[in-house]
Design an enzyme around this catalytic site. Structure first.
Site, PDB file in Angstrom:
ATOM      1  N   ASP A 239       0.855  -1.184   0.000  1.00  0.00           N
ATOM      2  CA  ASP A 239       0.000   0.000   0.000  1.00  0.00           C
ATOM      3  C   ASP A 239       0.894   1.237   0.000  1.00  0.00           C
ATOM      4  O   ASP A 239       1.770   1.376   0.858  1.00  0.00           O
ATOM      5  CB  ASP A 239      -0.869  -0.020   1.276  1.00  0.00           C
ATOM      6  CG  ASP A 239      -1.819   1.157   1.337  1.00  0.00           C
ATOM      7  OD1 ASP A 239      -2.857   1.034   2.003  1.00  0.00           O
ATOM      8  OD2 ASP A 239      -1.520   2.202   0.716  1.00  0.00           O
TER       9      ASP A 239
ATOM     10  N   GLY B  95      -9.254   4.108  -5.380  1.00  0.00           N
ATOM     11  CA  GLY B  95      -7.881   3.621  -5.581  1.00  0.00           C
ATOM     12  C   GLY B  95      -6.836   4.344  -4.737  1.00  0.00           C
ATOM     13  O   GLY B  95      -7.038   4.629  -3.556  1.00  0.00           O
ATOM     14  N   VAL B  96      -5.718   4.651  -5.393  1.00  0.00           N
ATOM     15  CA  VAL B  96      -4.608   5.339  -4.718  1.00  0.00           C
ATOM     16  C   VAL B  96      -5.091   6.676  -4.154  1.00  0.00           C
ATOM     17  O   VAL B  96      -4.831   7.041  -3.008  1.00  0.00           O
ATOM     18  CB  VAL B  96      -3.466   5.608  -5.733  1.00  0.00           C
ATOM     19  CG1 VAL B  96      -2.400   6.495  -5.142  1.00  0.00           C
ATOM     20  CG2 VAL B  96      -2.835   4.303  -6.175  1.00  0.00           C
ATOM     21  N   ASP B  97      -5.866   7.395  -4.972  1.00  0.00           N
ATOM     22  CA  ASP B  97      -6.355   8.728  -4.600  1.00  0.00           C
ATOM     23  C   ASP B  97      -7.132   8.657  -3.287  1.00  0.00           C
ATOM     24  O   ASP B  97      -6.886   9.408  -2.332  1.00  0.00           O
ATOM     25  CB  ASP B  97      -7.265   9.225  -5.734  1.00  0.00           C
ATOM     26  CG  ASP B  97      -7.339  10.743  -5.799  1.00  0.00           C
ATOM     27  OD1 ASP B  97      -8.059  11.248  -6.676  1.00  0.00           O
ATOM     28  OD2 ASP B  97      -6.686  11.413  -4.973  1.00  0.00           O
TER      29      ASP B  97
ATOM     30  N   SER C 209      -2.704   5.282 -13.839  1.00  0.00           N
ATOM     31  CA  SER C 209      -3.685   5.017 -14.909  1.00  0.00           C
ATOM     32  C   SER C 209      -4.004   3.546 -15.129  1.00  0.00           C
ATOM     33  O   SER C 209      -4.845   3.227 -15.973  1.00  0.00           O
ATOM     34  CB  SER C 209      -3.230   5.609 -16.265  1.00  0.00           C
ATOM     35  OG  SER C 209      -3.409   7.007 -16.267  1.00  0.00           O
ATOM     36  N   THR C 210      -3.360   2.641 -14.415  1.00  0.00           N
ATOM     37  CA  THR C 210      -3.597   1.204 -14.688  1.00  0.00           C
ATOM     38  C   THR C 210      -4.753   0.634 -13.862  1.00  0.00           C
ATOM     39  O   THR C 210      -5.033  -0.555 -13.929  1.00  0.00           O
ATOM     40  CB  THR C 210      -2.326   0.380 -14.383  1.00  0.00           C
ATOM     41  OG1 THR C 210      -2.035   0.499 -12.973  1.00  0.00           O
ATOM     42  CG2 THR C 210      -1.138   0.847 -15.195  1.00  0.00           C
ATOM     43  N   GLY C 211      -5.402   1.453 -13.074  1.00  0.00           N
ATOM     44  CA  GLY C 211      -6.536   0.954 -12.276  1.00  0.00           C
ATOM     45  C   GLY C 211      -7.847   1.398 -12.903  1.00  0.00           C
ATOM     46  O   GLY C 211      -8.218   0.955 -13.998  1.00  0.00           O
ATOM     47  N   VAL C 212      -8.514   2.338 -12.262  1.00  0.00           N
ATOM     48  CA  VAL C 212      -9.820   2.843 -12.754  1.00  0.00           C
ATOM     49  C   VAL C 212      -9.705   3.335 -14.196  1.00  0.00           C
ATOM     50  O   VAL C 212     -10.601   3.147 -15.011  1.00  0.00           O
ATOM     51  CB  VAL C 212     -10.304   4.005 -11.832  1.00  0.00           C
ATOM     52  CG1 VAL C 212     -11.448   4.784 -12.428  1.00  0.00           C
ATOM     53  CG2 VAL C 212     -10.656   3.460 -10.463  1.00  0.00           C
ATOM     54  N   TYR C 213      -8.542   3.915 -14.531  1.00  0.00           N
ATOM     55  CA  TYR C 213      -8.406   4.493 -15.883  1.00  0.00           C
ATOM     56  C   TYR C 213      -8.109   3.446 -16.950  1.00  0.00           C
ATOM     57  O   TYR C 213      -8.025   3.784 -18.134  1.00  0.00           O
ATOM     58  CB  TYR C 213      -7.349   5.608 -15.877  1.00  0.00           C
ATOM     59  CG  TYR C 213      -7.873   6.943 -15.332  1.00  0.00           C
ATOM     60  CD1 TYR C 213      -9.212   7.084 -14.942  1.00  0.00           C
ATOM     61  CD2 TYR C 213      -7.046   8.048 -15.208  1.00  0.00           C
ATOM     62  CE1 TYR C 213      -9.689   8.289 -14.441  1.00  0.00           C
ATOM     63  CE2 TYR C 213      -7.518   9.262 -14.716  1.00  0.00           C
ATOM     64  CZ  TYR C 213      -8.854   9.366 -14.338  1.00  0.00           C
ATOM     65  OH  TYR C 213      -9.329  10.565 -13.846  1.00  0.00           O
TER      66      TYR C 213
HETATM   67  N1  APR Z   1      -1.327   1.620  -2.944  1.00  0.00           N
HETATM   68  C1  APR Z   1      -0.659   1.333  -4.096  1.00  0.00           C
HETATM   69  N2  APR Z   1      -1.263   1.094  -5.268  1.00  0.00           N
HETATM   70  C2  APR Z   1      -2.612   1.140  -5.287  1.00  0.00           C
HETATM   71  C3  APR Z   1      -3.398   1.438  -4.132  1.00  0.00           C
HETATM   72  C4  APR Z   1      -2.682   1.678  -2.927  1.00  0.00           C
HETATM   73  N3  APR Z   1      -3.317   1.959  -1.782  1.00  0.00           N
HETATM   74  N4  APR Z   1      -4.712   1.420  -4.504  1.00  0.00           N
HETATM   75  C5  APR Z   1      -4.747   1.107  -5.807  1.00  0.00           C
HETATM   76  N5  APR Z   1      -3.494   0.930  -6.281  1.00  0.00           N
HETATM   77  C6  APR Z   1      -3.059   0.602  -7.649  1.00  0.00           C
HETATM   78  C7  APR Z   1      -4.091   0.014  -8.550  1.00  0.00           C
HETATM   79  O1  APR Z   1      -4.153  -1.401  -8.360  1.00  0.00           O
HETATM   80  C8  APR Z   1      -3.504   0.378  -9.904  1.00  0.00           C
HETATM   81  O2  APR Z   1      -2.493  -0.560 -10.254  1.00  0.00           O
HETATM   82  O3  APR Z   1      -2.687   1.840  -8.246  1.00  0.00           O
HETATM   83  C9  APR Z   1      -2.830   1.735  -9.669  1.00  0.00           C
HETATM   84  C10 APR Z   1      -3.637   2.943 -10.182  1.00  0.00           C
HETATM   85  O4  APR Z   1      -5.019   2.691  -9.938  1.00  0.00           O
HETATM   86  P1  APR Z   1      -6.042   3.887  -9.514  1.00  0.00           P
HETATM   87  O5  APR Z   1      -5.776   4.277  -8.138  1.00  0.00           O
HETATM   88  O6  APR Z   1      -7.395   3.387  -9.860  1.00  0.00           O
HETATM   89  O7  APR Z   1      -5.632   5.115 -10.429  1.00  0.00           O
HETATM   90  P2  APR Z   1      -5.881   5.378 -11.996  1.00  0.00           P
HETATM   91  O8  APR Z   1      -6.039   4.116 -12.761  1.00  0.00           O
HETATM   92  O9  APR Z   1      -4.811   6.330 -12.371  1.00  0.00           O
HETATM   93  O10 APR Z   1      -7.289   6.116 -12.022  1.00  0.00           O
HETATM   94  C11 APR Z   1      -7.375   7.405 -11.460  1.00  0.00           C
HETATM   95  O11 APR Z   1      -9.215   6.729 -10.129  1.00  0.00           O
HETATM   96  O12 APR Z   1      -9.164   6.763  -7.872  1.00  0.00           O
HETATM   97  C12 APR Z   1      -9.593   7.460  -8.958  1.00  0.00           C
HETATM   98  O13 APR Z   1      -9.606   9.767  -8.295  1.00  0.00           O
HETATM   99  C13 APR Z   1      -8.934   8.791  -9.077  1.00  0.00           C
HETATM  100  O14 APR Z   1     -10.319   9.502 -10.870  1.00  0.00           O
HETATM  101  C14 APR Z   1      -9.032   9.030 -10.544  1.00  0.00           C
HETATM  102  C15 APR Z   1      -8.822   7.652 -11.138  1.00  0.00           C
END
Ligand code: APR
Length: 259
Positions: free
Chosen positions: A77, A100-102, A185-189
């Protein structure tokens, strides 16, 4: 008798944990050995095929080995990383938080982070903004806004490269020592991990060439992403003829952090 039973249960649990950790360590060692064997077998390339950097710094004769010793890949994390100067957030253009991270960063930093972000009035995709880290275990947060994946022909690669480059430059300008980076960008995006990782590795290495006192910890939330990062870093070695020059730190699986 009760105390003995409780102690026995504790010992059994500790033994089980130790066995589980040993198994994960063996898993990673096997992967590393396989990758090193692949590199050793394919280390026929003696010079870079093409300059993989995307920055305008003059072409490095070769990437110094110390650069690779300043990169580590961990599974965990990002808000629980020790000894970090700057944590990079995977934010959106509003900078007002999300999942996610945000979401994790805003939860760990506390409400003052949202107040500081409100003042910034947003951030365009491909750029980043800096705020204090408040209750987070770090000094600063670089809120980087990566692109949403739309198939790859809407300028996503350049926007992702610029998001990394902007966040790394912000960290460098603030004399950051250790920078914790998520896979932006590899999660929600929805950006494909393998494509995003190529861009991330090249931008990180370009930044480490520029900021010689900086180290980067690529924090992956799951082992699958960590393996892709490891593989991309190894193939980057391959491209620069540094095969076998430096073996990367093994990711610390003991921190847990799978999705
Ligand atoms: N620590 C490390 N990595 C994490 C965590 C954490 N606590 N939570 C999620 N991740 C990973 C995800 O598995 C992914 O591999 O971080 C990567 C990015 O995922 P997201 O957080 O979904 O970010 P992103 O794909 O850039 O999308 C951004 O999602 O959370 C919203 O406000 C944010 O609208 C924005 C969008």
């Amino acid at each position: 008798a009760y105390a003995d039973a409780a102690a026995d249960a504790d010992y059994a649990a500790a033994d089980a944990d130790a066995a589980a950790y040993a198994a994960r360590k063996a898993f990673w060692l096997a992967i590393r050995d396989r990758l090193l064997a692949e590199l050793a077998a394919a280390a026929s390339i003696t010079k870079p095929r093409s300059r993989p950097m995307t920055t305008d710094t003059q072409e490095p004769a070769a990437v110094p080995r110390d650069v690779f010793s300043r990169i580590s890949v961990v599974v965990g994390d990002i808000t629980a990383q020790p000894y970090v100067d700057v944590i990079v957030n995977a934010a959106n253009e509003s900078l007002l938080g999300g999942g996610g991270v945000d979401g994790a960063i805003h939860r760990a930093a506390g409400p003052k982070l949202l107040e500081a972000c409100r003042v910034l009035g947003g951030c365009p995709t491909g750029s980043s903004r800096m705020t204090p880290a408040f209750c987070l275990n770090a000094n600063l947060v670089a809120h980087a806004v990566g692109p949403m994946w739309q198939g790859g022909d809407k300028g996503e690669p350049a926007l992702l490269a610029h998001a990394y480059r902007s966040a790394m430059r912000m960290a460098g300008l603030h004399a950051a020592g250790i920078v914790a980076l998520p896979a932006i960008s590899t999660g929600v995006y929805g950006y494909p991990v393998d494509l995003a990782t190529k861009i991330a590795v090249r931008e990180v290495i370009a930044a480490l060439l520029e900021w010689t006192s900086m180290s980067v910890r690529l924090v992956c939330f799951d082992e699958k992403t960590a393996i892709v990062y490891q593989h991309e870093l190894f193939s980057f070695f391959h491209e620069w003829g540094l095969a076998g020059g430096h073996v990367l730190d093994l990711p610390d699986c003991s921190a847990g952090g799978s999705k």
